[in-house]
Design an enzyme around this catalytic site. Sequence first.
Site, short mmCIF file in Angstrom:
data_model
loop_
_atom_site.label_atom_id
_atom_site.label_comp_id
_atom_site.label_asym_id
_atom_site.label_seq_id
_atom_site.Cartn_x
_atom_site.Cartn_y
_atom_site.Cartn_z
N GLU A 66 3.70 -1.49 -16.88
CA GLU A 66 2.94 -0.42 -16.33
C GLU A 66 3.39 -0.43 -15.03
O GLU A 66 3.18 -1.28 -14.21
CB GLU A 66 1.23 -0.87 -16.63
CG GLU A 66 0.50 0.35 -16.36
CD GLU A 66 0.06 0.52 -14.78
OE1 GLU A 66 0.78 1.33 -14.10
OE2 GLU A 66 -1.13 -0.19 -14.64
N CYS A 100 -1.64 3.16 -8.74
CA CYS A 100 -0.40 3.58 -9.47
C CYS A 100 -0.48 5.21 -9.94
O CYS A 100 0.55 5.67 -10.14
CB CYS A 100 -0.12 2.90 -10.64
SG CYS A 100 -1.39 2.33 -11.66
P1 NDP Z 1 6.27 -5.71 -6.99
O1 NDP Z 1 6.68 -5.14 -8.40
O2 NDP Z 1 7.38 -6.41 -6.20
O3 NDP Z 1 5.33 -7.00 -7.46
C1 NDP Z 1 4.45 -7.13 -8.61
C2 NDP Z 1 4.39 -8.46 -9.26
O4 NDP Z 1 5.55 -8.82 -9.63
C3 NDP Z 1 3.87 -9.43 -8.10
O5 NDP Z 1 3.07 -10.59 -8.75
C4 NDP Z 1 5.20 -10.03 -7.63
O6 NDP Z 1 5.01 -11.37 -7.13
C5 NDP Z 1 5.99 -9.96 -9.27
N1 NDP Z 1 7.35 -10.13 -9.04
C6 NDP Z 1 8.09 -9.81 -7.82
N2 NDP Z 1 9.48 -9.87 -8.20
C7 NDP Z 1 9.65 -10.54 -9.70
C8 NDP Z 1 10.56 -10.71 -10.40
N3 NDP Z 1 11.91 -10.45 -10.09
N4 NDP Z 1 10.26 -11.18 -11.61
C9 NDP Z 1 9.08 -11.16 -11.94
N5 NDP Z 1 7.71 -11.04 -11.43
C10 NDP Z 1 8.25 -10.41 -9.86
O7 NDP Z 1 5.32 -4.93 -6.28
P2 NDP Z 1 5.15 -5.13 -4.62
O8 NDP Z 1 3.90 -5.96 -4.37
O9 NDP Z 1 6.45 -5.51 -3.83
O10 NDP Z 1 5.01 -3.40 -4.16
C11 NDP Z 1 6.11 -2.71 -4.09
C12 NDP Z 1 5.77 -1.31 -4.47
O11 NDP Z 1 5.71 -1.40 -5.83
C13 NDP Z 1 4.74 -0.61 -3.82
O12 NDP Z 1 4.98 -0.03 -2.56
C14 NDP Z 1 4.36 0.16 -4.66
O13 NDP Z 1 5.13 1.51 -4.91
C15 NDP Z 1 4.79 -0.54 -6.19
N6 NDP Z 1 3.58 -0.75 -6.90
C16 NDP Z 1 3.16 -0.45 -8.09
C17 NDP Z 1 2.13 -0.92 -8.78
C18 NDP Z 1 1.68 -0.30 -9.81
O14 NDP Z 1 0.50 -0.51 -10.10
N7 NDP Z 1 2.21 0.45 -10.54
C19 NDP Z 1 1.41 -2.23 -8.03
C20 NDP Z 1 1.78 -2.68 -6.93
C21 NDP Z 1 3.10 -2.21 -6.31
P3 NDP Z 1 4.87 -11.49 -5.59
O15 NDP Z 1 4.17 -10.21 -5.14
O16 NDP Z 1 3.96 -12.66 -5.53
O17 NDP Z 1 6.40 -11.36 -5.22
#
Ligand code: NDP
Length: 496
Positions: free
Chosen positions: A269, A303
């Site tokens: 998602e 999102c």
């Molecule tokens: P991420 O996609 O980086 O993070 C989401 C989750 O994935 C967190 O638990 C993160 O861990 C984890 N994660 C990060 N890198 C990896 C990897 N290589 N493999 C597996 N898991 C991983 O989102 P961000 O928090 O960095 O946000 C950045 C942008 O993403 C936002 O500005 C927004 O545009 C988008 N976003 C979209 C969302 C949605 O609901 N569609 C939700 C959040 C963000 P950790 O945070 O601990 O590093």
Amino acid sequence: MTLAFDEPRIQEVVGALSRKMLINGEWVDAASGKTFDSINPATEEVLASVAHGEAEDADRAVRAAREAFEEGSPWRKMPHGQRGKVLHKLGDLILEHLEEFALLESLDNGKPYAVAKAADVPLAADLFHYMSGWTTKIEGNTIPVSAWDPDAYLAFTLREPTGVAAQIIPWNFPLLMAAWKVGPALAAGCTVVLKPAEQTPLSALLLGELAMRAGVPAGVFNIVTGFGDAGAALASHPDVDKVAFTGSTEVGREIVKAAAGNLKKVTLELGGKSPNVVYADADVDKAIAGSAHAIFFNQGECCVAGSRLYVEESIYDQVVEGVAEQARTIQVGNGLDPNTTMGPLVSQEQFDRVTGYIGSGKDDGAGVIGGDRVGDRGYFVAPTILTGTKEDMKAVQEEIFGPVVAAAPFNAEKDILPVANNTNYGLGAGVFTRDISKAFRTARRLRAGTVWVNTWNVFDATLPFGGYKESGGGREMGHAVFNNYMETKTVITDLS
Ligand code: NDP
């Protein structure tokens, strides 16, 4: 400023959750002994110290989840009706702890306490209540074989849990995203390793404690707090059967690659850049209120935020001015202040990202209403409208994930649909009109997993949610979600 909670109460609720993660029914330190700080985005102060889980901890958690999934384990032997009762109890416990959860969400994420109390927490409880009913209703079928004597064979299908599910969630709705993932996985009979976002780990830890209190056996629901590397270790782990991820499209791609090793089932998602189409025949007041809510709810960190506002030319100025007026009434501040209707962004990184996009919109020639930093401490940004935007602007094409809407006029229905669909994303969309045929026609043609008509941001445990195109694959909630967590086994018996 009066806060909804005093300092000792905050310390009590947060202190109980610091430092440990949940593996095999026990609260444990990271193998390395390391911790990391969770920051309160309203004050920039350290809120809690949390166990810094890494690959070794992810491996411990997966092993616990695998053992808990073995045939003959308490979880596998638990009658389906009892599993339903456990999930129902967990929903009840969430409601009993409504205020604590809302406090944690507000402190950790920044969102207004009142919003978390009215939306995030009750919706999370509702999810578990809804899923609890499914444990006794997921059935296979008998199937008539088509090419053989009907008396020769009896064929039927069984629905079986997929196995160990790794679930990686973001920071915008920490408890609710955990509920959306954990609820159906447990209802299906899977075991879980959950990795909350580094910015917002606390409410997941309280959920873990309540799950054990509700009767979820040890090892069935594990939580590894940590950073992206812990998530990556789960996504590539050979003993994980399924990965469910919510977050950025970029990391979604990484997950798919990491999961390819043992061809795990993957549901994603991901992000969005949702179009909101307002026709001239709309109820204008409703369209203004709906369009403001579409983008400003939850600081725009949604999102499905309605971040591209397209308004039919004859009412464009009126709608933009109306949304700007709504923006001016939004009270930006600490989420624990009862007057606050918009909290800070979740982190310095997110603040920089959002203000960077506002700057890029301005540089590209858009008008800017709002957009200033609020205060000098905390990651507060005023709700923002970029006006007269063009399709090729970065702020129109890329997900901002903040309270920033790009507004542009259009001439006719036939012109706007290709523009509205002109995005790599396809998560949400909306249309405001009084013409029912036009509403359905537009809803039918918008390429998005959810289309709202004359409303926005209505979610329900019964309604499937997910994306088209680069917004991901698979659906959460509703009974469609069980396709993510169950296998279908066909059994064919020779009757002779
Ligand atoms: P991420 O996609 O980086 O993070 C989401 C989750 O994935 C967190 O638990 C993160 O861990 C984890 N994660 C990060 N890198 C990896 C990897 N290589 N493999 C597996 N898991 C991983 O989102 P961000 O928090 O960095 O946000 C950045 C942008 O993403 C936002 O500005 C927004 O545009 C988008 N976003 C979209 C969302 C949605 O609901 N569609 C939700 C959040 C963000 P950790 O945070 O601990 O590093």
